[in-house]
Design a protein around this motif. Structure first.
Motif, PDB file in Angstrom:
ATOM      1  N   SER B 172       0.801  -1.236   0.000  1.00  0.00           N
ATOM      2  CA  SER B 172       0.000   0.000   0.000  1.00  0.00           C
ATOM      3  C   SER B 172       0.826   1.274   0.000  1.00  0.00           C
ATOM      4  O   SER B 172       0.261   2.356  -0.173  1.00  0.00           O
ATOM      5  CB  SER B 172      -0.954   0.113   1.207  1.00  0.00           C
ATOM      6  OG  SER B 172      -1.663  -1.048   1.404  1.00  0.00           O
ATOM      7  N   LEU B 210      -6.993   3.618  -6.700  1.00  0.00           N
ATOM      8  CA  LEU B 210      -7.873   3.309  -5.563  1.00  0.00           C
ATOM      9  C   LEU B 210      -8.313   1.847  -5.617  1.00  0.00           C
ATOM     10  O   LEU B 210      -8.298   1.143  -4.601  1.00  0.00           O
ATOM     11  CB  LEU B 210      -9.106   4.217  -5.578  1.00  0.00           C
ATOM     12  CG  LEU B 210      -9.033   5.531  -4.802  1.00  0.00           C
ATOM     13  CD1 LEU B 210     -10.326   6.316  -4.981  1.00  0.00           C
ATOM     14  CD2 LEU B 210      -8.782   5.294  -3.316  1.00  0.00           C
ATOM     15  N   LEU B 213      -5.479  -0.344  -4.776  1.00  0.00           N
ATOM     16  CA  LEU B 213      -5.223  -0.307  -3.330  1.00  0.00           C
ATOM     17  C   LEU B 213      -6.102  -1.316  -2.595  1.00  0.00           C
ATOM     18  O   LEU B 213      -5.689  -1.923  -1.607  1.00  0.00           O
ATOM     19  CB  LEU B 213      -5.484   1.114  -2.815  1.00  0.00           C
ATOM     20  CG  LEU B 213      -5.249   1.390  -1.326  1.00  0.00           C
ATOM     21  CD1 LEU B 213      -3.826   1.063  -0.922  1.00  0.00           C
ATOM     22  CD2 LEU B 213      -5.564   2.844  -0.994  1.00  0.00           C
ATOM     23  N   TRP B 214      -7.328  -1.503  -3.088  1.00  0.00           N
ATOM     24  CA  TRP B 214      -8.254  -2.474  -2.495  1.00  0.00           C
ATOM     25  C   TRP B 214      -7.592  -3.850  -2.377  1.00  0.00           C
ATOM     26  O   TRP B 214      -7.713  -4.538  -1.367  1.00  0.00           O
ATOM     27  CB  TRP B 214      -9.512  -2.552  -3.363  1.00  0.00           C
ATOM     28  CG  TRP B 214     -10.562  -3.503  -2.865  1.00  0.00           C
ATOM     29  CD1 TRP B 214     -10.633  -4.845  -3.089  1.00  0.00           C
ATOM     30  CD2 TRP B 214     -11.693  -3.167  -2.058  1.00  0.00           C
ATOM     31  NE1 TRP B 214     -11.737  -5.378  -2.481  1.00  0.00           N
ATOM     32  CE2 TRP B 214     -12.412  -4.371  -1.841  1.00  0.00           C
ATOM     33  CE3 TRP B 214     -12.180  -1.979  -1.503  1.00  0.00           C
ATOM     34  CZ2 TRP B 214     -13.586  -4.409  -1.091  1.00  0.00           C
ATOM     35  CZ3 TRP B 214     -13.345  -2.024  -0.762  1.00  0.00           C
ATOM     36  CH2 TRP B 214     -14.031  -3.224  -0.557  1.00  0.00           C
ATOM     37  N   PHE B 215      -6.874  -4.247  -3.447  1.00  0.00           N
ATOM     38  CA  PHE B 215      -6.259  -5.578  -3.467  1.00  0.00           C
ATOM     39  C   PHE B 215      -4.823  -5.555  -2.946  1.00  0.00           C
ATOM     40  O   PHE B 215      -4.230  -6.588  -2.693  1.00  0.00           O
ATOM     41  CB  PHE B 215      -6.279  -6.146  -4.891  1.00  0.00           C
ATOM     42  CG  PHE B 215      -7.668  -6.289  -5.446  1.00  0.00           C
ATOM     43  CD1 PHE B 215      -8.466  -7.357  -5.064  1.00  0.00           C
ATOM     44  CD2 PHE B 215      -8.187  -5.344  -6.309  1.00  0.00           C
ATOM     45  CE1 PHE B 215      -9.759  -7.485  -5.552  1.00  0.00           C
ATOM     46  CE2 PHE B 215      -9.474  -5.462  -6.802  1.00  0.00           C
ATOM     47  CZ  PHE B 215     -10.270  -6.532  -6.420  1.00  0.00           C
ATOM     48  N   ALA B 217      -3.916  -3.850  -0.204  1.00  0.00           N
ATOM     49  CA  ALA B 217      -3.895  -3.627   1.244  1.00  0.00           C
ATOM     50  C   ALA B 217      -3.210  -4.809   1.926  1.00  0.00           C
ATOM     51  O   ALA B 217      -3.362  -5.953   1.500  1.00  0.00           O
ATOM     52  CB  ALA B 217      -5.314  -3.456   1.773  1.00  0.00           C
ATOM     53  N   HIS B 218      -2.474  -4.506   2.975  1.00  0.00           N
ATOM     54  CA  HIS B 218      -1.717  -5.529   3.688  1.00  0.00           C
ATOM     55  C   HIS B 218      -2.629  -6.594   4.287  1.00  0.00           C
ATOM     56  O   HIS B 218      -3.572  -6.240   4.963  1.00  0.00           O
ATOM     57  CB  HIS B 218      -0.896  -4.874   4.805  1.00  0.00           C
ATOM     58  CG  HIS B 218      -0.073  -5.834   5.583  1.00  0.00           C
ATOM     59  ND1 HIS B 218       1.067  -6.408   5.071  1.00  0.00           N
ATOM     60  CD2 HIS B 218      -0.232  -6.350   6.824  1.00  0.00           C
ATOM     61  CE1 HIS B 218       1.577  -7.220   5.973  1.00  0.00           C
ATOM     62  NE2 HIS B 218       0.814  -7.202   7.044  1.00  0.00           N
TER      63      HIS B 218
END
Lengths: 318, 318
Positions: B172, B210, B213-215, B217-218
């Protein structure tokens, strides 16, 4: 505009570390985590100091007192923030000293909140024009609630306060969501040419919560506590009333609404079916945790949703 | 404006899951993690599919082709994005197939990048007014670089590309940083009344990243790869040139600059002292990891810094 942002940001950033030390000394165990909480949380989050909201609010109040013209709208906003902060503080304090999760009685808390909210809205009404009781739906379409507007507006404030409170269950979740909401509300206030002091108040909140987020990042060094979440939520609700975009807030703060609905639906369904559950756990962020999403994944995905909802809300429903 | 945001967001969101499946089938091991990396990363990040940047760029290119007027500025932006994407792709592909960290030779990569960037700037210059070679410092104070502007501008593009590439080392991190940079650059473009098509291009990037970022994310389901980071960085650099605010980008993207400087300083100091290190590890996000900050803490704190820097940059140096 930058001055109030920086003052709020820096005040909060300077005092939070001292506050964390202070709270660690005062209370070794930290905020009791709801006992039905995930086992994981119980281990990792126990002992984290709470009531960080005190520093957020102190920073916001200081910067508003210095930089914002104290007209009736701002004074009422300060009154709302302070009242909800006191209610939240009593709750936090009670929980810390009695060392059990059960703070003030739920019904009493909500009643006091409704009273404070309704009084503020009534005073605001007496200073406002006659179309104050109109609720803006979309594209210039409004509906006049007349005297029903008072309970409606009070419901918005109390609802927002408790929605943020429910959302405040994962590190950074309430902070990232409320920063996004204040930014979107501030932008909306600018676009509808609302009182500039309202925009300044939004900016003060963004600054203070950004600094709080620094220390609240997973694994959190401090929680905001009810003193933070209730007053931040009440401020969001009251600002949406000040700019006359109450329904817009429900979309901008869609995550807060979703969290609240998940609790209500879970409760009703549980009662109705005598023991069955729709969600693995409510509020809904715990549902996703049980489904295997990591805490960080939930916070980031909910933030992506909040940004998209805010864009849609401002583009189509302002 | 909302249309291009939604198209880019939705395209990226729909295709990323398929792409993740595809990449998981094609390559079982995923991107080789730099072998001098933290042991922790080696275990948790190994096997994560990469090259998610392909979907980001495909979504951005599609939405730009549909919604943006293809004038010379936008065409050159597309050329830059595509060229840097190809360079990044070759690198990613080489790393995946040869299964070692060493992709294309570093010098060759940088030379090709400089060539592409310089050619684009030269073409742009031939279409621009005579003050194109002026660099805006602050408050209307400019400096004329004359022909030196070409290598300067090429350096901005190549520097930005490689800075984002270096920053892309934590889940991210590059995504949150570049969303913030595109938003700030887009706002700057609006405030200096630049070509609206540049603003639209920024929005297209925000939408696609965006969704990524959804996929990402840690714990990340996918990385963007060099194909993503190099082209995103090059786009940031070229957009700052299009709106004639090259120095502003260095402040808005202060985290990217800091990451790059940490690598350079570490390298020079290591050479000079024959083996000593200033940072525990570079790029600097690994330094903080070694100091005990969690991955999420670093990403969130760096994001807070980026927001504050962007506010300061736009308020004081636009």
């Amino acid at each position: 505009m930058v001055a109030i942002f920086l003052i709020s940001l820096i005040t909060s950033f300077i005092f939070l570390p001292y506050f964390i030390k202070l709270m660690t000394i005062i209370n070794v165990d930290g905020q009791p985590i709801r006992s039905f909480c995930l086992q994981d949380h119980f281990i990792t989050k126990k002992g984290t100091p709470t009531m960080g909201g005190i520093i957020i609010l102190a920073s916001v109040l200081c910067s508003i007192l210095f930089y914002v013209a104290l007209n009736i709208k701002v004074l009422l906003l300060l009154f709302i923030i302070t009242s909800f902060a006191v209610i939240g503080f009593l709750d936090d304090y009670y929980k810390l000293t009695v060392k059990s999760y059960h703070g003030l009685s739920g019904k009493v808390k909500i009643l006091i909140q409704f009273f404070v909210a309704a009084v503020s809205v009534l005073i605001l009404k007496s200073y406002s024009e006659s179309n104050f009781t109109h609720v803006y739906l979309l594209n210039g379409f409004t509906i006049d609630l007349s005297y029903l507007y008072i309970p409606f507006a009070a419901f918005i404030i109390v609802g927002a306060a408790n929605a943020v409170n429910l959302t405040d269950g994962l590190d950074s979740l309430a902070a990232t969501q409320s920063i996004t909401s204040f930014a979107s509300l501030g932008l909306s206030a600018y676009l509808v040419q609302a009182d500039v002091n309202i925009i300044l108040s939004c900016i003060a909140f963004i600054g203070a919560i950004l600094s709080f987020l620094w220390f609240n990042a997973h694994p959190a060094k401090i929680f905001m506590g009810d003193v933070g979440s209730l007053s931040i939520g009440a401020a969001l609700g009251f600002i949406s009333i000040l700019i006359k975009r109450e329904i817009l807030l429900a979309m901008i703060g869609g995550i807060f609404v979703m969290e609240t609905l998940s609790v209500i639906i879970q409760f009703i369904y549980f009662r109705y079916t005598k023991g069955k559950r729709i969600f693995l756990m409510s509020p809904i962020h715990h549902h996703f945790e049980k489904k295997g999403w990591s805490e960080t994944t939930i916070v980031i995905r909910f933030w992506v949703i909040a940004v998209v909802l805010s864009v849609l809300a401002i583009a189509f429903f302002l």
